[in-house]
Design a protein around this motif. Structure first.
Motif, mmCIF file in Angstrom:
data_model
loop_
_atom_site.group_PDB
_atom_site.id
_atom_site.type_symbol
_atom_site.label_atom_id
_atom_site.label_comp_id
_atom_site.label_asym_id
_atom_site.label_seq_id
_atom_site.Cartn_x
_atom_site.Cartn_y
_atom_site.Cartn_z
ATOM 1 N N GLY A 160 -15.024 -69.801 -48.956
ATOM 2 C CA GLY A 160 -14.627 -69.780 -47.555
ATOM 3 C C GLY A 160 -14.556 -68.368 -47.008
ATOM 4 O O GLY A 160 -14.960 -68.110 -45.864
ATOM 5 N N ILE A 161 -14.062 -67.425 -47.821
ATOM 6 C CA ILE A 161 -13.987 -66.014 -47.402
ATOM 7 C C ILE A 161 -15.385 -65.423 -47.239
ATOM 8 O O ILE A 161 -15.691 -64.760 -46.238
ATOM 9 C CB ILE A 161 -13.166 -65.202 -48.417
ATOM 10 C CG1 ILE A 161 -11.705 -65.655 -48.396
ATOM 11 C CG2 ILE A 161 -13.282 -63.705 -48.131
ATOM 12 C CD1 ILE A 161 -10.876 -65.102 -49.529
ATOM 13 N N LEU A 162 -16.246 -65.676 -48.224
ATOM 14 C CA LEU A 162 -17.599 -65.123 -48.168
ATOM 15 C C LEU A 162 -18.421 -65.747 -47.042
ATOM 16 O O LEU A 162 -19.225 -65.072 -46.390
ATOM 17 C CB LEU A 162 -18.302 -65.342 -49.508
ATOM 18 C CG LEU A 162 -17.675 -64.637 -50.729
ATOM 19 C CD1 LEU A 162 -18.465 -64.974 -52.001
ATOM 20 C CD2 LEU A 162 -17.616 -63.136 -50.531
ATOM 21 N N SER A 167 -24.882 -65.803 -43.000
ATOM 22 C CA SER A 167 -25.627 -66.607 -42.022
ATOM 23 C C SER A 167 -25.893 -68.001 -42.566
ATOM 24 O O SER A 167 -25.959 -68.974 -41.808
ATOM 25 C CB SER A 167 -26.952 -65.913 -41.676
ATOM 26 O OG SER A 167 -27.721 -65.684 -42.850
ATOM 27 N N THR A 168 -26.031 -68.114 -43.888
ATOM 28 C CA THR A 168 -26.218 -69.406 -44.545
ATOM 29 C C THR A 168 -25.066 -69.630 -45.514
ATOM 30 O O THR A 168 -24.874 -68.829 -46.436
ATOM 31 C CB THR A 168 -27.543 -69.453 -45.328
ATOM 32 O OG1 THR A 168 -28.623 -69.143 -44.441
ATOM 33 C CG2 THR A 168 -27.760 -70.824 -45.953
#
Length: 529
Positions: A160-162, A167-168
């Motif tokens: 969730g953080i990353l 963009s994907t």
């Protein structure tokens, strides 16, 4: 608050003050680190120096510092640098741990160790004392096994953080770990499942392997955290208070952005105070230095030309977020002149406004290796020293005789020897051709008209009779002009004549000072009418 805190003028001191205000304690942990993917270059050194200068700021305030330096030698060997031998042999170890790759020079137990030991030796020359941590040993001894399990358990939080910055989005089956294959030792693997306890399944994606296996996280040494997880994990383990980072880590959504959230939400710690540092370039090279590409200059290369205190001074003179370039051309002379000027200002010998003097004193303190000299060391001007060396065929022992009356103590001797060695190296390896010369060994016969012959005769007689009465360069310069005008000659052709007589070139160092530096005996031998 101490007087030192009130008088802070340098960014390293201001950073130390911020750390103390944030949490006042006895010992601070400062961190730095590099992946030994190739020869560690001078650009990497900025991270170390940034941390070192903040450490000096804390120590000045009576604090203890633990300066840790992480060697990320369990990272993957992804590219064979172009500047290394045994390219074919090294290519066989691509995608394996750097620490498992052999030393192509045959000097150390691994490729990683070769570059680590080399850089550690260079740091000692720079007066930097730190605690190396070899991450391969940490992973291989199971020091991070609980952190690896925690990372896997919190994979959805990390995703969730990353994903905020991607963009994907990461796929649902993404795993926040890397696995070195048990069969081929490469990290071209995909972790496929985790049982929530200690069993991790994976497949190898290498075409010549395709192994399928499982590892026990309590006993395996083959699982590693990728950088985005590994960095904040180590902050929590080592309780890091400060660590700088380059521009590539500092952009919005970069590894520091995500690490700040991961360290708090996954590992239960806080992000250290952070300073971005900009790149260092080498004038004439262009672009960013890269260990994996092999286009680089090392600390040792720089120390061939610059004294250790000067290298520290260069870094201490720039704020961390300002890029700068280091030169090996004629700018070397200017850099030495600037350093000497700063040194004189620090000792109160050269005037300056209060702010400049205060900064000069602090930068000078930060540049020192060992004890701060109570008196200003001897300053052999670099340009003049180059002339003295070339007059003496780069023989440092002979050149030293020119400075005998100025070298008064051991520190002066060290300054002369260090600077003379570097000046001689620079002349031989980096100085522009037009700067180089060699004193003629025998008189050179040159066709002259009557006026030129008369001038040379009069100059020769003047130097022979009045040498000991010539008090400075200006006096000789003016007397030469008087003799030139007396013969109704133009100065430039006469100077060309004298340079040809002395060094076989049409121009050279400022003539009056040059003649005095050469010395009466050799000048009279060469300037025969």
């Amino acid at each position: 608050m101490s007087q030192a805190l009130n008088d802070a003028v340098h960014w390293a001191d201001l950073t130390a003050d911020r750390l103390i205000r944030q949490e006042d304690k006895e010992t601070y942990t400062l961190a730095s680190g590099i992946t030994p993917s190739g020869v560690v270059h001078f650009g990497n050194f900025r991270e170390v120096m940034t941390t070192e200068l903040v450490a000096r700021g804390l120590k000045k305030r009576g604090k203890k510092v633990r300066f840790i330096f992480s060697w990320d030698d369990y990272d993957t060997f992804r590219k064979v640098p172009a500047n290394l031998p045994k390219q074919d042999e090294l290519s066989q170890f691509l995608f394996q741990p750097i620490v498992d790759t052999p030393d192509p020079f045959g000097e150390h137990e691994s490729y990683a160790a070769h570059h680590e030991k080399s850089f550690e030796a260079q740091l000692k020359k720079m007066g930097i004392d730190l605690e190396p941590i070899y991450q391969s040993k940490k992973y291989k001894t199971g020091a991070y096994k609980e952190q690896i399990k925690l990372t896997l358990a919190k994979k959805d939080v990390i995703a969730g953080i990353l994903n905020k910055w991607r963009s994907t989005p990461l796929s649902d089956d993404w795993m926040p770990v890397s696995v070195y294959c048990e069969k081929c030792n490469r990290d071209k693997t995909t972790a496929t499942s985790y049982d929530g306890h200690n069993k991790l399944n994976y497949t190898c994606d290498s075409e010549d392997c395709k192994h399928t296996g499982s590892v026990d996280l309590d006993t395996t040494s083959r699982v590693k955290l990728p950088w985005r997880m590994d960095w904040p994990m180590r902050w929590s383990v080592e309780k890091v208070d400060f660590e700088p980072g380059g521009k590539d880590h500092s952009s919005q959504g970069g590894s520091f952005t995500t690490a700040k959230d991961i360290v708090s939400e996954v590992y239960g710690w806080k992000a250290p105070m952070y300073l971005q540092y900009d790149f260092v370039s080498i004038k004439g090279m262009g672009g960013k230095m890269s260990s994996s590409k092999g286009n680089l200059v090392t600390v040792n290369d720089v120390l061939d030309v610059y004294e250790p205190e000067m290298v520290r001074w260069i870094f201490a003179s720039y704020k961390t977020n300002i890029d700068f370039g280091l030169s090996f051309d004629l700018d070397v002379i200017k850099n030495y002149e600037d350093f000497d000027r700063m040194e004189r200002m620090a000792y109160g010998i050269e005037p300056g406004n209060d702010k400049k003097v205060a900064m000069a004193k602090r930068v000078y303190e930060l540049s020192q290796i060992g004890d701060h000299p109570s008196e200003m060391p001897f300053q052999p001007a670099f340009r003049h020293l180059c002339n003295v060396l070339q007059i003496n065929d780069l023989d440092i022992k002979r050149a030293r005789s020119f400075y005998t009356n100025e070298i008064k103590n051991e520190r002066d001797e060290r300054r002369f020897q260090e600077r003379a060695l570097r000046a001689a190296y620079w002349i031989e390896n980096s100085a522009p051709e037009e700067f180089k010369f060699s004193l003629n060994k025998e008189p050179v016969k040159i066709e002259m008209n009557h006026k030129e012959s008369t001038f040379l005769y009069e100059l020769h007689n003047f130097l022979k009779s009045e040498w000991n009465h010539i008090t400075d360069d200006k006096m000789l310069h003016e007397r030469m002009y008087e003799m030139i005008h007396a013969q109704e000659l133009e100065p430039m052709p006469v100077f060309t004549l004298l340079y040809k007589k002395l060094i076989g070139l049409e121009k050279g160092p400022k003539l009056a000072g040059f003649i005095r530096t050469i010395g009466m005996e050799r000048v009279l031998k060469l300037l025969v009418p």
